[in-house]
Design a protein around this motif. Structure first.
Motif, PDB file in Angstrom:
ATOM      1  N   GLN B   6       0.833  -1.198   0.000  1.00  0.00           N
ATOM      2  CA  GLN B   6       0.000   0.000   0.000  1.00  0.00           C
ATOM      3  C   GLN B   6       0.868   1.248   0.000  1.00  0.00           C
ATOM      4  O   GLN B   6       2.043   1.204   0.369  1.00  0.00           O
ATOM      5  N   ASP B   7       0.251   2.389  -0.355  1.00  0.00           N
ATOM      6  CA  ASP B   7       0.905   3.684  -0.214  1.00  0.00           C
ATOM      7  C   ASP B   7       1.416   3.791   1.218  1.00  0.00           C
ATOM      8  O   ASP B   7       0.692   3.485   2.149  1.00  0.00           O
ATOM      9  N   ALA B  20      -7.212   9.563  -2.064  1.00  0.00           N
ATOM     10  CA  ALA B  20      -7.214   8.248  -2.709  1.00  0.00           C
ATOM     11  C   ALA B  20      -6.059   7.406  -2.181  1.00  0.00           C
ATOM     12  O   ALA B  20      -4.934   7.899  -2.060  1.00  0.00           O
ATOM     13  N   ASN B  22      -3.928   3.740  -2.723  1.00  0.00           N
ATOM     14  CA  ASN B  22      -3.630   2.727  -3.720  1.00  0.00           C
ATOM     15  C   ASN B  22      -3.042   1.483  -3.093  1.00  0.00           C
ATOM     16  O   ASN B  22      -2.377   1.551  -2.052  1.00  0.00           O
ATOM     17  N   CYS B  23      -3.272   0.364  -3.761  1.00  0.00           N
ATOM     18  CA  CYS B  23      -2.798  -0.921  -3.256  1.00  0.00           C
ATOM     19  C   CYS B  23      -2.492  -1.808  -4.458  1.00  0.00           C
ATOM     20  O   CYS B  23      -3.284  -1.871  -5.399  1.00  0.00           O
ATOM     21  N   THR B  24      -1.367  -2.502  -4.422  1.00  0.00           N
ATOM     22  CA  THR B  24      -1.047  -3.461  -5.476  1.00  0.00           C
ATOM     23  C   THR B  24      -0.859  -4.836  -4.854  1.00  0.00           C
ATOM     24  O   THR B  24      -0.439  -4.959  -3.695  1.00  0.00           O
ATOM     25  N   ASN B  65      -8.566  -3.096 -10.615  1.00  0.00           N
ATOM     26  CA  ASN B  65      -8.022  -3.263 -11.958  1.00  0.00           C
ATOM     27  C   ASN B  65      -7.231  -4.567 -11.963  1.00  0.00           C
ATOM     28  O   ASN B  65      -6.084  -4.622 -11.513  1.00  0.00           O
ATOM     29  N   TYR B  70      -4.264  -4.011  -9.164  1.00  0.00           N
ATOM     30  CA  TYR B  70      -4.283  -2.733  -8.454  1.00  0.00           C
ATOM     31  C   TYR B  70      -5.685  -2.478  -7.902  1.00  0.00           C
ATOM     32  O   TYR B  70      -6.683  -2.737  -8.564  1.00  0.00           O
ATOM     33  N   SER B  72      -7.997   0.456  -5.471  1.00  0.00           N
ATOM     34  CA  SER B  72      -7.959   1.809  -4.927  1.00  0.00           C
ATOM     35  C   SER B  72      -9.173   2.055  -4.045  1.00  0.00           C
ATOM     36  O   SER B  72     -10.194   1.380  -4.157  1.00  0.00           O
ATOM     37  N   CYS B  88      -5.617  -2.684   3.051  1.00  0.00           N
ATOM     38  CA  CYS B  88      -5.992  -3.385   1.816  1.00  0.00           C
ATOM     39  C   CYS B  88      -5.836  -4.880   2.082  1.00  0.00           C
ATOM     40  O   CYS B  88      -4.809  -5.307   2.637  1.00  0.00           O
TER      41      CYS B  88
END
Lengths: 114, 110
Positions: B6-7, B20, B22-24, B65, B70, B72, B88
């Motif tokens: 995560q960010d 916002a 984000n997470c991958t 996505n 990804y 969000s 996340c």
């Protein structure tokens, strides 16, 4: 009110001592879990149990032990073999497996090793 | 590389701002995705699931996505009460375990 009860909330122990953390749920959930959380880190799975009298190791099981003799109870023992036991321990339960993603957590137990 | 990242945060925003997170995730077999909220020194609680088509719950919007692996979370019109750490969470696959990201801390200021 249904929920998960963890005890004790705060616990101090000396090095070399075993300690047992209690987790009781009255949600009638089949699955129960123990996680460990360290500052700035995500939750890491220690042990989980999908059914009474059965449990599996998670990602960081070394130095821990559990039992699941009753559906409602899933105690965690932190043994002296756990090298760095100071952490926030969270017990959780879910209706069945983790497919639904909804875990219900207890309020946690903070263990400090002196 | 961590399975879920995560960010790093923290995010410090004024009330009313849009923020916002984000997470991958690295495991392409992951099948389900969630956002949890954790207040300071408290237990995490499920905020919302993340569906392929995207989903909204009031001021909160989650997007997925799969091609980019990804996820969000968008929070509009931030409130002081939104201050918390947002986790996340990814399910590795059917019957698989939930993997938690390290969390992104949000602080909403007056």
């Amino acid at each position: 009110d249904g929920g998960i009860t963890q005890s004790p909330k705060y616990l101090f122990r000396k090095e070399g001592q075993n300690v047992t953390l209690s987790c009781e749920q009255n949600l009638n959930h089949d699955a129960m879990y123990w996680y460990r959380q360290d500052p700035g880190q995500g939750l890491r799975l220690i042990y989980y149990s999908q059914i009474v009298n059965d449990f599996q190791k998670g990602d960081i099981a070394e130095g821990y032990s559990v039992s699941r003799e009753k559906k409602e109870s899933f105690p965690l023992t932190v043994t002296s073999a756990q090298k760095n036991p100071t952490a926030f321990y969270l017990c959780a339960s879910s209706v069945r497996g983790q497919d639904t993603g909804e875990l219900f957590f207890g309020e946690g137990s903070r263990l400090t090793v002196l | 590389r961590k399975e879920v990242e995560q960010d790093p945060g923290p995010f410090n925003v004024p009330e009313g701002a849009t923020v916002a997170f984000n997470c991958t995730y690295s495991n392409s077999a992951s099948q389900s995705f969630f956002w949890y909220r954790q207040d300071c020194r408290k237990e995490p609680k499920l905020l919302m699931s993340v569906y392929s088509s995207g989903n909204e719950d009031g001021r909160f919007t989650a997007q997925l996505n799969r091609a980019s692996q990804y996820i969000s979370l968008l929070i509009r019109d931030s409130k002081l009460s939104d201050s918390a750490t947002y986790l996340c969470v990814v399910n590795r696959g059917q019957g698989g375990k939930l993997i938690f990201g390290q969390g992104t801390e949000l602080s909403v200021k007056p």
